[in-house]
Scaffold this motif. Structure first.
Motif, PDB file in Angstrom:
ATOM      1  N   GLU A 144       0.880  -1.175   0.000  1.00 56.45           N
ATOM      2  CA  GLU A 144       0.000   0.000   0.000  1.00 56.45           C
ATOM      3  C   GLU A 144       0.915   1.221   0.000  1.00 56.45           C
ATOM      4  O   GLU A 144       1.945   1.246   0.686  1.00 56.45           O
ATOM      5  N   CYS A 146       0.553   4.172   1.113  1.00 53.59           N
ATOM      6  CA  CYS A 146       0.522   5.100   2.256  1.00 53.59           C
ATOM      7  C   CYS A 146       1.664   4.921   3.242  1.00 53.59           C
ATOM      8  O   CYS A 146       1.989   5.851   3.985  1.00 53.59           O
ATOM      9  N   THR A 185      -8.721  -3.755 -15.220  1.00 54.43           N
ATOM     10  CA  THR A 185      -7.791  -3.263 -14.196  1.00 54.43           C
ATOM     11  C   THR A 185      -8.411  -3.245 -12.798  1.00 54.43           C
ATOM     12  O   THR A 185      -7.762  -2.791 -11.860  1.00 54.43           O
ATOM     13  N   ARG A 187      -9.050  -5.462 -10.458  1.00 53.34           N
ATOM     14  CA  ARG A 187      -8.134  -6.064  -9.490  1.00 53.34           C
ATOM     15  C   ARG A 187      -6.853  -6.425 -10.217  1.00 53.34           C
ATOM     16  O   ARG A 187      -6.767  -7.424 -10.909  1.00 53.34           O
ATOM     17  N   SER A 188      -5.846  -5.555 -10.089  1.00 48.77           N
ATOM     18  CA  SER A 188      -4.569  -5.762 -10.774  1.00 48.77           C
ATOM     19  C   SER A 188      -3.523  -6.152  -9.749  1.00 48.77           C
ATOM     20  O   SER A 188      -3.751  -6.073  -8.546  1.00 48.77           O
ATOM     21  N   ASN A 261     -14.417   1.680  -4.525  1.00 45.90           N
ATOM     22  CA  ASN A 261     -13.706   2.653  -5.334  1.00 45.90           C
ATOM     23  C   ASN A 261     -12.622   3.327  -4.477  1.00 45.90           C
ATOM     24  O   ASN A 261     -11.484   3.514  -4.902  1.00 45.90           O
ATOM     25  N   GLU A 262     -13.003   3.658  -3.249  1.00 49.57           N
ATOM     26  CA  GLU A 262     -12.050   4.310  -2.336  1.00 49.57           C
ATOM     27  C   GLU A 262     -12.420   3.953  -0.901  1.00 49.57           C
ATOM     28  O   GLU A 262     -13.600   3.775  -0.594  1.00 49.57           O
ATOM     29  N   GLY A 263     -11.414   3.875  -0.049  1.00 52.49           N
ATOM     30  CA  GLY A 263     -11.675   3.594   1.362  1.00 52.49           C
ATOM     31  C   GLY A 263     -11.393   4.820   2.218  1.00 52.49           C
ATOM     32  O   GLY A 263     -10.416   5.539   1.992  1.00 52.49           O
ATOM     33  N   HIS A 265     -10.624   5.498   5.976  1.00 48.03           N
ATOM     34  CA  HIS A 265     -10.262   4.621   7.099  1.00 48.03           C
ATOM     35  C   HIS A 265      -9.893   5.403   8.352  1.00 48.03           C
ATOM     36  O   HIS A 265      -9.140   6.380   8.275  1.00 48.03           O
ATOM     37  N   ARG A 267      -7.693   5.174  11.116  1.00 51.25           N
ATOM     38  CA  ARG A 267      -6.528   4.335  11.450  1.00 51.25           C
ATOM     39  C   ARG A 267      -6.004   4.620  12.854  1.00 51.25           C
ATOM     40  O   ARG A 267      -5.050   3.986  13.283  1.00 51.25           O
ATOM     41  N   GLY A 304      -8.163   3.916  -5.588  1.00 48.64           N
ATOM     42  CA  GLY A 304      -7.389   3.329  -6.683  1.00 48.64           C
ATOM     43  C   GLY A 304      -7.537   4.204  -7.915  1.00 48.64           C
ATOM     44  O   GLY A 304      -8.653   4.494  -8.338  1.00 48.64           O
ATOM     45  N   ARG A 307      -8.630   1.900 -10.795  1.00 49.62           N
ATOM     46  CA  ARG A 307     -10.000   1.449 -10.550  1.00 49.62           C
ATOM     47  C   ARG A 307     -10.985   2.582 -10.829  1.00 49.62           C
ATOM     48  O   ARG A 307     -12.021   2.375 -11.459  1.00 49.62           O
TER      49      ARG A 307
HETATM   50  N1  GAP Z   1      -3.856   2.270   2.532  1.00 51.20           N
HETATM   51  C1  GAP Z   1      -5.112   1.654   2.579  1.00 51.20           C
HETATM   52  C2  GAP Z   1      -5.367   0.762   1.472  1.00 51.20           C
HETATM   53  O1  GAP Z   1      -4.483   0.433   0.705  1.00 51.20           O
HETATM   54  P1  GAP Z   1      -7.249  -0.625   0.327  1.00 51.20           P
HETATM   55  O2  GAP Z   1      -8.729  -0.552   0.544  1.00 51.20           O
HETATM   56  O3  GAP Z   1      -6.594  -1.955   0.418  1.00 51.20           O
HETATM   57  O4  GAP Z   1      -6.657   0.398   1.392  1.00 51.20           O
HETATM   58  C3  GAP Z   1      -7.285   1.342  -1.388  1.00 51.20           C
HETATM   59  O5  GAP Z   1      -6.886   0.033  -1.061  1.00 51.20           O
HETATM   60  C4  GAP Z   1      -7.806   1.394  -2.812  1.00 51.20           C
HETATM   61  O6  GAP Z   1      -6.831   0.854  -3.698  1.00 51.20           O
HETATM   62  C5  GAP Z   1      -9.056   0.571  -3.055  1.00 51.20           C
HETATM   63  O7  GAP Z   1     -10.216   1.316  -2.727  1.00 51.20           O
HETATM   64  C6  GAP Z   1      -8.987   0.287  -4.532  1.00 51.20           C
HETATM   65  O8  GAP Z   1      -9.539   1.370  -5.262  1.00 51.20           O
HETATM   66  C7  GAP Z   1      -7.492   0.248  -4.796  1.00 51.20           C
HETATM   67  N2  GAP Z   1      -7.046  -1.150  -4.928  1.00 51.20           N
HETATM   68  C8  GAP Z   1      -6.810  -2.023  -3.944  1.00 51.20           C
HETATM   69  N3  GAP Z   1      -6.403  -3.207  -4.433  1.00 51.20           N
HETATM   70  C9  GAP Z   1      -6.400  -3.063  -5.776  1.00 51.20           C
HETATM   71  C10 GAP Z   1      -6.065  -3.919  -6.864  1.00 51.20           C
HETATM   72  N4  GAP Z   1      -5.637  -5.160  -6.662  1.00 51.20           N
HETATM   73  N5  GAP Z   1      -6.168  -3.447  -8.121  1.00 51.20           N
HETATM   74  C11 GAP Z   1      -6.592  -2.173  -8.352  1.00 51.20           C
HETATM   75  N6  GAP Z   1      -6.906  -1.325  -7.370  1.00 51.20           N
HETATM   76  C12 GAP Z   1      -6.814  -1.748  -6.088  1.00 51.20           C
END
Ligand code: GAP
Length: 430
Positions: A144, A146, A185, A187-188, A261-263, A265, A267, A304, A307
């Motif tokens: 990730e 972040c 794309t 889940r990439s 689409n987006e989280g 969180h 934390r 993402g 995404r």
């Molecule tokens: N830092 C927190 C975090 O990474 P996450 O919900 O695992 O949280 C955030 O990921 C965003 O990243 C998701 O909402 C999604 O849009 C994107 N994302 C996560 N895994 C992905 C994947 N395998 N392929 C494309 N986008 C992905």
């Protein structure tokens, strides 16, 4: 159309240079995609829009650009080495593997009801640093993006004028060895995230968490055409990511249903506490006015890029009936995301005066807005092509232009045509 929208968008994306499967001449490689000449422009525009909204227009957020490989201890501290996984089951008949949460009672591929026991997989990609065998260190591609923000938190506090509450934003790649990559794309295994970590006093967490939830939803509502395809989904307590105390997803309704689409969180102090422990460096913040010392809490917005881009293609794709058996495919994508603001056409390509005048229009506009030149085929075909890639305006220089210094501007969405003076074009397009 809903059911085959994914297939239609995939086909359009490939046909028009938006998204290509990576390594296609070798048969492709699951979960990796390239952006073509049109796609890269769109994706860059989308990232610029996010940056403008999250950084440029705010006085309380600054940006960074961190590396993909970090000290391996980062991933111990973050908990990813222990906890960053998925549970997988294998169908005993067709031997296809699925994330446990994606299968119901039956195998989605062959219908069998027999599965192996769930097994856990870690999603981090490993690599090695160093060249000599025996002296290499295992490192990880960031799972990730972040985490680099937490690593730079102290540096940002020490090197800028920022005071809590403030945020650090970043757009960057993340890597996950997904078990079932797919749906283009969506889940990439290699993808980009846009993240913003907002550091607050614990007492102010609730307020900021609610603020960012609303802020991000409002932004997505501006971006998409179909606002009704957006909603919040709250993670039930037993489904929360290992670091989160509270989490909401902004979901978009895809052809296969609601999807993240987006989280957003909650934390709390998890990240900075963990990195303080594992690094031995105190990552507390001292309030310059009161002297109060505390580990800041974090409200995260993490989306993402790829995404969002894919969801935008679903959102924008339209097949319109033009009557008399004619249809057109048009990408009604946000005008600021479109690869080109306008396409410039000489009506005919064998009249040097017209071509020259059209080139002048191109040269005048190109430094100010992104434009594309097309003199191939007839005007109808050129319109069709630009509609498919979502170009908002098509500008045609014709015989009359030589006399009246005006051009015909055709609008992508309404298909209406207007005569505009060349000197007024820039204002019109902007
Ligand atoms: N830092 C927190 C975090 O990474 P996450 O919900 O695992 O949280 C955030 O990921 C965003 O990243 C998701 O909402 C999604 O849009 C994107 N994302 C996560 N895994 C992905 C994947 N395998 N392929 C494309 N986008 C992905």
């Amino acid at each position: 159309m809903k059911n085959d929208l994914l297939q239609k968008v995939t086909s359009l994306a490939k046909r028009r240079g938006i998204i290509y499967p990576n390594s296609e001449i070798y048969g492709g490689i699951g979960g990796f995609y390239d952006y073509g000449p049109v796609g890269v422009e769109m994706k860059n525009n989308l990232k610029r829009m996010w940056w403008k909204n999250m950084v440029d227009l705010r006085e309380d957020v600054v940006g960074i650009d961190g590396t993909i490989i970090t000290h391996p201890k980062v991933w111990e501290a973050s908990g990813h080495i222990k906890n960053f996984g998925d549970e997988v089951v294998e169908c005993k008949k067709c031997h296809h593997r699925f994330r446990t949460e994606d299968v119901g009672k039956k195998c989605p591929d062959c219908g069998s009801k027999e599965f192996t026991e769930p097994r856990s997989y870690n999603l981090l990609f490993k690599t090695e640093i160093g060249v000599l065998e025996g002296e290499k260190t295992t490192a990880y591609l960031r799972g990730e993006a972040c985490q680099t923000i937490y690593l730079d938190f102290k540096n940002v506090v020490d090197s800028t004028r920022m005071q809590i509450p403030f945020g650090i934003a970043q757009i960057g790649k993340a890597f996950r060895n997904e078990i079932t990559p797919g749906k283009l794309t969506f889940r990439s295994r290699e993808f980009e995230q846009w993240d913003m970590q907002f550091f607050v006093h614990p007492d102010d967490m609730e307020e900021w968490f609610e603020y960012w939830k609303k802020e991000r939803m409002d932004w997505y509502k501006e971006l998409y055409n179909k606002k009704e395809n957006l909603r919040f989904w709250e993670h039930p307590k037993d489904k929360l990511a290992f670091y989160a105390k509270k989490a909401f997803d902004i979901e978009y309704k895809t052809p296969w249903g609601w999807a993240e689409n987006e989280g957003i969180h909650w934390r709390s102090d998890y990240d900075l506490t963990q990195h303080s422990k594992f690094s031995g460096k105190n990552l507390s913040y001292v309030n310059p006015k009161t002297g109060e010392k505390y580990i800041p809490w974090i409200a995260e917005t993490s989306g993402g890029v790829d995404r969002t881009f894919l969801m935008l293609l679903f959102d924008a794709y339209e097949e319109e009936d033009l009557g008399k058996g004619k249809t057109r495919t048009v990408l009604k994508i946000h005008k600021d995301v479109a690869a080109y603001r306008a396409a410039i056409f000489p009506l005919v390509s064998n009249k040097p005066d017209i071509v020259e005048k059209a080139r002048d229009v191109f040269k005048t506009l190109a430094p100010e807005v992104k434009v594309i030149w097309d003199s191939r085929g007839n005007i109808g075909k050129r319109y069709r092509y630009q509609d498919e890639i979502g170009t908002p305006y098509c500008i045609t220089v014709d015989y009359d232009s030589l006399k009246d210094d005006a051009v015909t501007v055709r609008d992508r969405d309404s298909m209406k045509q207007e005569r505009i003076k060349i000197k007024d074009l820039l204002d019109y397009l902007k």
